[in-house]
Design a protein around this motif. Structure first.
Motif, PDB file in Angstrom:
ATOM      1  N   LEU A  91       5.254  -3.268  -1.988  1.00  0.00           N
ATOM      2  CA  LEU A  91       4.166  -2.342  -1.680  1.00  0.00           C
ATOM      3  C   LEU A  91       2.804  -2.952  -1.985  1.00  0.00           C
ATOM      4  CD1 LEU A  91       3.386   0.478  -0.724  1.00  0.00           C
ATOM      5  CD2 LEU A  91       3.628   1.287  -3.065  1.00  0.00           C
ATOM      6  N   GLU A  92       2.656  -3.592  -3.130  1.00  0.00           N
ATOM      7  CA  GLU A  92       1.373  -4.188  -3.481  1.00  0.00           C
ATOM      8  C   GLU A  92       0.994  -5.301  -2.509  1.00  0.00           C
ATOM      9  OE1 GLU A  92       1.282  -5.456  -7.495  1.00  0.00           O
ATOM     10  OE2 GLU A  92       1.322  -3.428  -8.337  1.00  0.00           O
ATOM     11  N   SER A  93       1.958  -6.101  -2.095  1.00  0.00           N
ATOM     12  CA  SER A  93       1.687  -7.177  -1.133  1.00  0.00           C
ATOM     13  C   SER A  93       1.273  -6.607   0.212  1.00  0.00           C
ATOM     14  CB  SER A  93       2.923  -8.061  -0.976  1.00  0.00           C
ATOM     15  OG  SER A  93       3.277  -8.655  -2.204  1.00  0.00           O
ATOM     16  N   CYS A 116      -0.182  -3.684   0.778  1.00  0.00           N
ATOM     17  CA  CYS A 116      -1.533  -3.121   0.673  1.00  0.00           C
ATOM     18  C   CYS A 116      -2.586  -4.224   0.585  1.00  0.00           C
ATOM     19  CB  CYS A 116      -1.625  -2.202  -0.548  1.00  0.00           C
ATOM     20  SG  CYS A 116      -0.624  -0.700  -0.418  1.00  0.00           S
ATOM     21  N   PHE A 117      -2.276  -5.316  -0.117  1.00  0.00           N
ATOM     22  CA  PHE A 117      -3.224  -6.425  -0.214  1.00  0.00           C
ATOM     23  C   PHE A 117      -3.460  -7.058   1.149  1.00  0.00           C
ATOM     24  CE2 PHE A 117      -3.598 -11.094  -0.572  1.00  0.00           C
ATOM     25  CZ  PHE A 117      -4.887 -11.157  -1.082  1.00  0.00           C
ATOM     26  N   ARG A 118      -2.398  -7.281   1.909  1.00  0.00           N
ATOM     27  CA  ARG A 118      -2.549  -7.901   3.225  1.00  0.00           C
ATOM     28  C   ARG A 118      -3.239  -6.969   4.219  1.00  0.00           C
ATOM     29  NH1 ARG A 118       2.939 -11.377   4.602  1.00  0.00           N
ATOM     30  NH2 ARG A 118       3.146 -12.410   2.559  1.00  0.00           N
ATOM     31  N   SER A 119      -3.070  -5.673   4.028  1.00  0.00           N
ATOM     32  CA  SER A 119      -3.625  -4.722   4.997  1.00  0.00           C
ATOM     33  C   SER A 119      -5.069  -4.347   4.691  1.00  0.00           C
ATOM     34  CB  SER A 119      -2.774  -3.444   5.023  1.00  0.00           C
ATOM     35  OG  SER A 119      -1.437  -3.738   5.367  1.00  0.00           O
ATOM     36  N   TRP A 120      -5.409  -4.217   3.408  1.00  0.00           N
ATOM     37  CA  TRP A 120      -6.755  -3.724   3.059  1.00  0.00           C
ATOM     38  C   TRP A 120      -7.517  -4.644   2.114  1.00  0.00           C
ATOM     39  CZ3 TRP A 120      -2.542  -0.232   3.201  1.00  0.00           C
ATOM     40  CH2 TRP A 120      -2.589   0.660   4.270  1.00  0.00           C
ATOM     41  N   GLY A 121      -6.899  -5.743   1.683  1.00  0.00           N
ATOM     42  CA  GLY A 121      -7.607  -6.698   0.866  1.00  0.00           C
ATOM     43  C   GLY A 121      -7.500  -6.415  -0.622  1.00  0.00           C
ATOM     44  N   ARG A 122      -7.906  -7.401  -1.407  1.00  0.00           N
ATOM     45  CA  ARG A 122      -7.848  -7.269  -2.852  1.00  0.00           C
ATOM     46  C   ARG A 122      -8.893  -6.245  -3.319  1.00  0.00           C
ATOM     47  NH1 ARG A 122      -5.589 -10.518  -6.481  1.00  0.00           N
ATOM     48  NH2 ARG A 122      -5.320 -12.171  -4.903  1.00  0.00           N
ATOM     49  N   GLY A 123      -8.521  -5.447  -4.291  1.00  0.00           N
ATOM     50  CA  GLY A 123      -9.454  -4.469  -4.838  1.00  0.00           C
ATOM     51  C   GLY A 123      -9.459  -3.140  -4.121  1.00  0.00           C
ATOM     52  N   ALA A 124      -8.677  -3.028  -3.042  1.00  0.00           N
ATOM     53  CA  ALA A 124      -8.656  -1.756  -2.302  1.00  0.00           C
ATOM     54  C   ALA A 124      -7.989  -0.660  -3.132  1.00  0.00           C
ATOM     55  CB  ALA A 124      -7.919  -1.924  -0.974  1.00  0.00           C
ATOM     56  N   GLN A 125      -6.984  -1.040  -3.939  1.00  0.00           N
ATOM     57  CA  GLN A 125      -6.295  -0.106  -4.831  1.00  0.00           C
ATOM     58  C   GLN A 125      -5.863   1.163  -4.082  1.00  0.00           C
ATOM     59  OE1 GLN A 125      -8.973   0.502  -8.132  1.00  0.00           O
ATOM     60  NE2 GLN A 125      -8.376  -1.428  -9.093  1.00  0.00           N
ATOM     61  N   VAL A 126      -5.163   0.935  -2.993  1.00  0.00           N
ATOM     62  CA  VAL A 126      -4.768   2.045  -2.122  1.00  0.00           C
ATOM     63  C   VAL A 126      -3.894   3.048  -2.844  1.00  0.00           C
ATOM     64  CG1 VAL A 126      -3.531   2.631  -0.005  1.00  0.00           C
ATOM     65  CG2 VAL A 126      -4.961   0.589  -0.089  1.00  0.00           C
ATOM     66  N   MET A 127      -2.925   2.568  -3.615  1.00  0.00           N
ATOM     67  CA  MET A 127      -1.954   3.457  -4.248  1.00  0.00           C
ATOM     68  C   MET A 127      -2.253   3.731  -5.713  1.00  0.00           C
ATOM     69  SD  MET A 127      -0.004   4.023  -1.647  1.00  0.00           S
ATOM     70  CE  MET A 127       1.482   4.757  -2.293  1.00  0.00           C
ATOM     71  N   SER A 128      -3.399   3.286  -6.220  1.00  0.00           N
ATOM     72  CA  SER A 128      -3.692   3.500  -7.640  1.00  0.00           C
ATOM     73  C   SER A 128      -4.073   4.937  -7.942  1.00  0.00           C
ATOM     74  CB  SER A 128      -4.826   2.568  -8.087  1.00  0.00           C
ATOM     75  OG  SER A 128      -6.008   2.852  -7.358  1.00  0.00           O
ATOM     76  N   GLY A 129      -4.649   5.632  -6.980  1.00  0.00           N
ATOM     77  CA  GLY A 129      -5.004   7.034  -7.158  1.00  0.00           C
ATOM     78  C   GLY A 129      -4.103   7.927  -6.325  1.00  0.00           C
ATOM     79  N   ASP A 130      -4.549   9.134  -6.073  1.00  0.00           N
ATOM     80  CA  ASP A 130      -3.784  10.065  -5.250  1.00  0.00           C
ATOM     81  C   ASP A 130      -4.201   9.867  -3.799  1.00  0.00           C
ATOM     82  OD1 ASP A 130      -2.422  12.168  -4.089  1.00  0.00           O
ATOM     83  OD2 ASP A 130      -2.909  13.593  -5.675  1.00  0.00           O
ATOM     84  N   VAL A 131      -3.553   8.950  -3.125  1.00  0.00           N
ATOM     85  CA  VAL A 131      -3.958   8.590  -1.765  1.00  0.00           C
ATOM     86  C   VAL A 131      -3.757   9.749  -0.798  1.00  0.00           C
ATOM     87  CG1 VAL A 131      -1.698   7.655  -1.101  1.00  0.00           C
ATOM     88  CG2 VAL A 131      -3.784   6.772  -0.015  1.00  0.00           C
ATOM     89  N   ASP A 132      -2.847  10.663  -1.087  1.00  0.00           N
ATOM     90  CA  ASP A 132      -2.630  11.817  -0.212  1.00  0.00           C
ATOM     91  C   ASP A 132      -3.855  12.729  -0.187  1.00  0.00           C
ATOM     92  OD1 ASP A 132       0.019  10.894   0.073  1.00  0.00           O
ATOM     93  OD2 ASP A 132       0.579  11.914  -1.772  1.00  0.00           O
ATOM     94  N   LEU A 133      -4.528  12.847  -1.315  1.00  0.00           N
ATOM     95  CA  LEU A 133      -5.700  13.710  -1.422  1.00  0.00           C
ATOM     96  C   LEU A 133      -6.995  12.983  -1.135  1.00  0.00           C
ATOM     97  CD1 LEU A 133      -5.045  15.933  -4.583  1.00  0.00           C
ATOM     98  CD2 LEU A 133      -5.514  16.734  -2.269  1.00  0.00           C
ATOM     99  N   PHE A 134      -7.113  11.749  -1.619  1.00  0.00           N
ATOM    100  CA  PHE A 134      -8.392  11.054  -1.576  1.00  0.00           C
ATOM    101  C   PHE A 134      -8.308   9.779  -0.737  1.00  0.00           C
ATOM    102  CE2 PHE A 134      -7.872  12.906  -5.938  1.00  0.00           C
ATOM    103  CZ  PHE A 134      -8.586  14.070  -5.674  1.00  0.00           C
ATOM    104  N   ALA A 135      -7.705   9.888   0.431  1.00  0.00           N
ATOM    105  CA  ALA A 135      -7.583   8.727   1.317  1.00  0.00           C
ATOM    106  C   ALA A 135      -8.942   8.388   1.935  1.00  0.00           C
ATOM    107  CB  ALA A 135      -6.560   9.023   2.421  1.00  0.00           C
TER     108      ALA A 135
END
Length: 392
Positions: A34-36, A38-57
């Motif tokens: 999953l981390e790989s 997200c890194f390839r799709s949105w770049g380093r530091g995007a932290q897509v899944m670190s928060g509540d992505v369902d609410l704060f996408a």
């Protein structure tokens, strides 16, 4: 993985699928952690899944998913809670709690809040297992299809559901399916022996009513059509009354005498928000609300009168002023529970004063107030008769 071209494997979001579930399935389909992914799709530091992505996408996350999967923007947005703005809540906050959406806590913590629930039978019967957006609604505690209570932890090790951690610490190819297997013990969550059957028609019918209200945008209560946003806002005020131990002890005792809210009232938890309560307590609250709305507002008003529960306790739930209370809730509460203060007219005060002077020859504040049926005299009355009062 290019952000401006279609991915080779690009499954579309399924009906009522939540965004985090879709992203996990996309990573699984690509054969990436999953981390790989997200890194390839949105770049380093995007932290897509670190928060509540369902609410704060963020918009760039949704746009990338639209371009690279070929899904329509409407399909992508429907995996979030944005379409519920104006129906379930006024707006989405930038962080913290959101009304009626279960709280997940910090995704980086292993012992997170148990805000993600699921129905094992639904996952087991799915051709492609996925998590529903409906399962994150705080008022949804049962599966209306299988009539079983949802569960929020692994039936084997009691770990909270965290689908974004399924490939942590172990090779993802050995961890089982990310949707159906526990991230801690790697066992299948969908075993047949879990799930409590729900035979309470009150709970099932009320949850069906709320889901229908969310879908259609209105609800019929006691023959009156009510906008969904106003209905859910007022309903949350009633829930907050049930959770407020400082001012509503009398009302809670009334429910306890009826055999309701027994677990909630005896629960030592300090949590005071519906969105962070365990699913068993949320189920108990919804069952009680369903009982109240079987005969609204008579059961609610009758119980409040019996326990001498005035309207001020409910109106205190308004964020800013009494105008924030929806009319469907304000009307019966004000008419039947509002304790009006009696204010005698000037004519009544003059007549009472003349009577005391005529019969007793003197005018006393306490006797005048007693005849008028009030506990005290206002400043205007005191000033009018200041020269005639013989004693204080």
């Amino acid at each position: 993985m290019e952000q401006d071209s279609l991915w080779f494997v690009r499954p579309k979001p399924l009906e009522d699928e939540i965004l985090s579930s879709w992203i996990v399935r996309l990573a699984w389909a690509q054969g990436l952690k999953l981390e790989s992914f997200c890194f390839r799709s949105w770049g380093r530091g995007a932290q897509v899944m670190s928060g509540d992505v369902d609410l704060f996408a963020r918009h760039e996350i949704l746009k990338t998913l639209q371009i690279c999967t070929g899904a329509s923007y409407e399909q992508v947005v429907n995996t979030t809670f944005q379409p519920l703005i104006g129906t379930l809540f006024y707006d989405l906050p930038k962080q913290s709690f959101t009304s009626w959406i279960t709280f997940l806590g910090n995704r980086n913590r292993v012992n997170r809040d148990r805000g993600l629930s699921f129905c094992p039978d639904c996952l087991r019967q799915d051709i492609t297992p996925y998590f529903r957006r409906t399962w994150r609604l705080a008022f949804v505690t049962t599966c209306l299809v299988h009539k079983k209570q949802l569960i929020c932890c692994c039936p084997h090790c009691d770990a909270p559901v965290s689908i974004d951690r399924w490939d942590k610490s172990k090779n993802y190819m050995e961890s089982g399916h990310p949707i159906t297997h526990c991230q801690r013990c790697r066992k299948d969550r969908t075993i047949r022996s879990v799930g409590i059957s729900v035979q309470d028609n009150i709970l099932l019918n009320f949850q069906w009513l709320l889901e229908r209200t969310l879908a259609y945008g209105w609800v019929n209560i006691s023959g009156k059509p009510i906008d969904a946003l106003l209905f859910f806002r007022g309903l949350l005020m009633i829930v907050n009354i049930l959770l407020d131990r400082r001012k509503t002890d009398r009302l809670r005792i009334g429910f306890l005498e009826l055999g309701k809210l027994t677990n909630l009232i005896n629960e030592p938890t300090k949590k005071r928000r519906m969105e962070s309560l365990p699913i068993s307590l949320r189920s108990e609250i919804m069952q009680t609300l369903g009982w109240l709305f079987e005969d609204w507002p008579h059961r609610f008003i009758g119980l409040c009168k019996q326990q001498k529960f005035s309207s001020s306790y409910l109106f205190d739930q308004a964020k800013y002023n009494i105008a924030d209370v929806p009319f469907w809730l304000w009307e019966p509460t004000y008419l039947y529970l509002h304790r009006r203060y009696y204010a005698p007219s000037n004519g009544e005060i003059d007549s009472a004063a003349d009577y005391l002077l005529r019969t007793k020859g003197e005018l006393k504040k306490g006797e005048l107030a007693k005849i008028l049926g009030v506990s005290w005299l206002n400043k205007k009355t005191l000033n009018r008769y200041a020269s005639q009062f013989t004693t204080k």
